[in-house]
Enzyme design. Sequence first.
Site, PDB file in Angstrom:
ATOM      1  CE  LYS A  22     107.595  43.751  43.186  1.00 29.89           C
ATOM      2  NZ  LYS A  22     107.864  45.203  43.156  1.00 29.89           N
ATOM      3  CG  ASN A  23     111.035  44.824  45.300  1.00 35.16           C
ATOM      4  OD1 ASN A  23     110.410  44.933  44.235  1.00 35.16           O
ATOM      5  ND2 ASN A  23     110.488  45.035  46.470  1.00 35.16           N
ATOM      6  CB  CYS A 118     101.420  53.978  43.716  1.00 33.88           C
ATOM      7  SG  CYS A 118     102.486  53.659  45.112  1.00 33.88           S
ATOM      8  NE  ARG A 123     106.913  54.295  46.299  1.00 36.02           N
ATOM      9  CZ  ARG A 123     106.644  53.084  45.827  1.00 36.02           C
ATOM     10  NH1 ARG A 123     105.406  52.712  45.680  1.00 36.02           N
ATOM     11  NH2 ARG A 123     107.606  52.261  45.470  1.00 36.02           N
ATOM     12  CG  ASP A 311     107.714  45.869  50.436  1.00 35.61           C
ATOM     13  OD1 ASP A 311     108.673  45.691  49.664  1.00 35.61           O
ATOM     14  OD2 ASP A 311     107.127  46.960  50.542  1.00 35.61           O
ATOM     15  NE  ARG A 403     103.499  46.173  40.056  1.00 35.14           N
ATOM     16  CZ  ARG A 403     103.834  47.042  41.047  1.00 35.14           C
ATOM     17  NH1 ARG A 403     102.903  47.592  41.772  1.00 35.14           N
ATOM     18  NH2 ARG A 403     105.070  47.381  41.245  1.00 35.14           N
TER      19      ARG A 403
HETATM   20  C1  EPZ Z   1     111.527  49.872  47.075  1.00 34.65           C
HETATM   21  O1  EPZ Z   1     110.770  50.988  46.617  1.00 34.65           O
HETATM   22  C2  EPZ Z   1     110.669  48.644  46.794  1.00 34.65           C
HETATM   23  N1  EPZ Z   1     110.414  48.547  45.360  1.00 34.65           N
HETATM   24  C3  EPZ Z   1     109.337  48.760  47.548  1.00 34.65           C
HETATM   25  O2  EPZ Z   1     108.624  47.555  47.327  1.00 34.65           O
HETATM   26  C4  EPZ Z   1     109.646  48.871  49.049  1.00 34.65           C
HETATM   27  O3  EPZ Z   1     108.433  49.034  49.755  1.00 34.65           O
HETATM   28  C5  EPZ Z   1     110.554  50.079  49.289  1.00 34.65           C
HETATM   29  O4  EPZ Z   1     111.768  49.943  48.495  1.00 34.65           O
HETATM   30  C6  EPZ Z   1     110.963  50.210  50.745  1.00 34.65           C
HETATM   31  O5  EPZ Z   1     111.588  49.045  51.174  1.00 34.65           O
HETATM   32  C7  EPZ Z   1     111.397  48.079  44.558  1.00 34.65           C
HETATM   33  O6  EPZ Z   1     112.486  47.739  45.002  1.00 34.65           O
HETATM   34  C8  EPZ Z   1     111.070  47.975  43.103  1.00 34.65           C
HETATM   35  P1  EPZ Z   1     112.281  53.934  48.827  1.00 34.65           P
HETATM   36  P2  EPZ Z   1     111.458  52.460  46.541  1.00 34.65           P
HETATM   37  O7  EPZ Z   1     112.923  54.834  47.853  1.00 34.65           O
HETATM   38  O8  EPZ Z   1     112.870  52.332  46.148  1.00 34.65           O
HETATM   39  C9  EPZ Z   1     110.749  58.165  50.273  1.00 34.65           C
HETATM   40  C10 EPZ Z   1     106.796  46.258  46.702  1.00 34.65           C
HETATM   41  O9  EPZ Z   1     105.695  46.044  47.224  1.00 34.65           O
HETATM   42  N2  EPZ Z   1     111.588  58.698  49.194  1.00 34.65           N
HETATM   43  O10 EPZ Z   1     113.126  53.173  49.809  1.00 34.65           O
HETATM   44  O11 EPZ Z   1     110.561  53.320  45.738  1.00 34.65           O
HETATM   45  C11 EPZ Z   1     109.526  57.432  49.727  1.00 34.65           C
HETATM   46  O12 EPZ Z   1     108.488  58.354  49.451  1.00 34.65           O
HETATM   47  C12 EPZ Z   1     107.349  47.659  46.651  1.00 34.65           C
HETATM   48  O13 EPZ Z   1     107.540  45.364  46.199  1.00 34.65           O
HETATM   49  C13 EPZ Z   1     111.741  60.079  49.083  1.00 34.65           C
HETATM   50  O14 EPZ Z   1     111.184  60.843  49.873  1.00 34.65           O
HETATM   51  O15 EPZ Z   1     111.357  52.880  48.082  1.00 34.65           O
HETATM   52  C14 EPZ Z   1     109.169  56.480  50.832  1.00 34.65           C
HETATM   53  O16 EPZ Z   1     108.376  57.152  51.797  1.00 34.65           O
HETATM   54  C15 EPZ Z   1     106.407  48.677  47.284  1.00 34.65           C
HETATM   55  N3  EPZ Z   1     112.498  60.573  48.075  1.00 34.65           N
HETATM   56  C16 EPZ Z   1     110.530  56.119  51.437  1.00 34.65           C
HETATM   57  O17 EPZ Z   1     111.466  57.126  50.979  1.00 34.65           O
HETATM   58  C17 EPZ Z   1     113.134  59.759  47.165  1.00 34.65           C
HETATM   59  O18 EPZ Z   1     113.840  60.279  46.273  1.00 34.65           O
HETATM   60  C18 EPZ Z   1     111.049  54.767  50.995  1.00 34.65           C
HETATM   61  O19 EPZ Z   1     111.152  54.792  49.590  1.00 34.65           O
HETATM   62  C19 EPZ Z   1     112.963  58.367  47.279  1.00 34.65           C
HETATM   63  C20 EPZ Z   1     112.190  57.848  48.309  1.00 34.65           C
END
Ligand code: EPZ
Length: 423
Positions: A22-23, A118, A123, A311, A403
């Site tokens: 998915k990711n 969420c 996020r 995850d 989902r």
């Molecule tokens: C991806 O989300 C995955 N989703 C998430 O999987 C996964 O948990 C996450 O990466 C971490 O591995 C998809 O790929 C669709 P991040 P993403 O940006 O890209 C902070 C699942 O269950 N952050 O790496 O949204 C954020 O708040 C989902 O499949 C900022 O502060 O994750 C978080 O604390 C859940 N500013 C941390 O970084 C930003 O601009 C990691 O977020 C972006 C992120």
Amino acid sequence: MAKYIVENSGPLEGTLTISGSKNAVLPLMAASVLTDEKCVICDTPALRDVDVMCALIGSIGGSVQFHEQTNQVELETRNILLEGAPSELAQKMRASVLIMGPLLARTGKAKIALPGGCAIGARPIDLHLKGFQALGAEVIMKQDANFDYVEARAQKLVGSDIYLDFPSVGATENLMMVACMAQGVSTIQNAAEEPEIVDLANFLNKMGARVKGAGTDTIRIEGVPKLKGTKHVVIPDRIETGTFMAAAAITRGRIKLENAVADHVRPVILKLRECGVAVEEDDDFIVVDARGSQLKATNIKTLPYPGFPTDMQSQFMTLLLTAKGKSTIIETVFENRFMHVAQLNKMGARIKYEDRRASIEGPKQLKGAKVSATDLRAGAALVLAGLAASGTTEIDEIYHIERGYERFIEKMRAVGANIRMEG
Ligand code: EPZ
């Protein structure tokens, strides 16, 4: 309201095939908007999130056909009719933000309703926006009656050095995509190193991009004027792999997972072995054998890849309830990813947590209860708990689970899980 009914299940045994990731597939689908030619992605999982991304690309003018029988999606965005996703769609899925980079690269404009937070955290997308600005875009926040929007505009995108304050997966993906068509060379430093980043880089390079270093903390992108269509097979889902590994372990069963990449779940394999579970691996399969095992406690600290995946945190917390001794889990990636603790405690877990550290004492004999899925992975963890608990567990809000796991109930039942959907 649909719910899962899970009964105590004996050792799960059998063979399962892991679906496409998915990711990984969501950014690949977004990347197809970078070209006006046709892209074909094979092994695309039939998931609600994929449907949302199909609708999103359709809404900006793309033609999308998802053939569920063959798990193949065909995408062709000849003309872009709208520089932004309709708000209702963007609100449905956080990964909608991934359409911004391709839209900005293709048209010089991108507008999206801010994807809300969420259950697991606020996020924000500040790192995405800061990267767009570094490449020459102007970013404006807007509001209308119902939504907060963000709009990025750029006459010209110019390659630049970008440093990510946190190795954000989504920000790395968005910035890789937009930098592919900027003028000159860009670097993304402190980049995310997840396998999904490498899969996206491979897809982009097949489209004619020049991306180097994906999978390390520094990615170098040399912009090109145009990208072409391509065909690609998405990598297997490493979190689905880890979830079924945990299912075998918590029921003391034996499951063989085909189309699984051991290197993508290395921390999960090592932690299972630390707990006393046998894990055999080969080029494209993994066997988890926990038959007759008395699991030992261990400590988990979630980290960006190649660390232990956030995850998999809720699924491992559930598993550790059946291990002997005291385990601690530290969640370093999301600020609020212990929502499943309250649900597990309804089943007799007695887990305590403060801030980002949780303490788990085991083994605990969990009891079936009425619980709610609070996010995708927490929902999966509650299913695992239901398999090990005595009696019956009812799980609602299961749309979270649906989902992100393709044919979840069908796969669970195929290895002997007593689980059904009601309502
Ligand atoms: C991806 O989300 C995955 N989703 C998430 O999987 C996964 O948990 C996450 O990466 C971490 O591995 C998809 O790929 C669709 P991040 P993403 O940006 O890209 C902070 C699942 O269950 N952050 O790496 O949204 C954020 O708040 C989902 O499949 C900022 O502060 O994750 C978080 O604390 C859940 N500013 C941390 O970084 C930003 O601009 C990691 O977020 C972006 C992120």
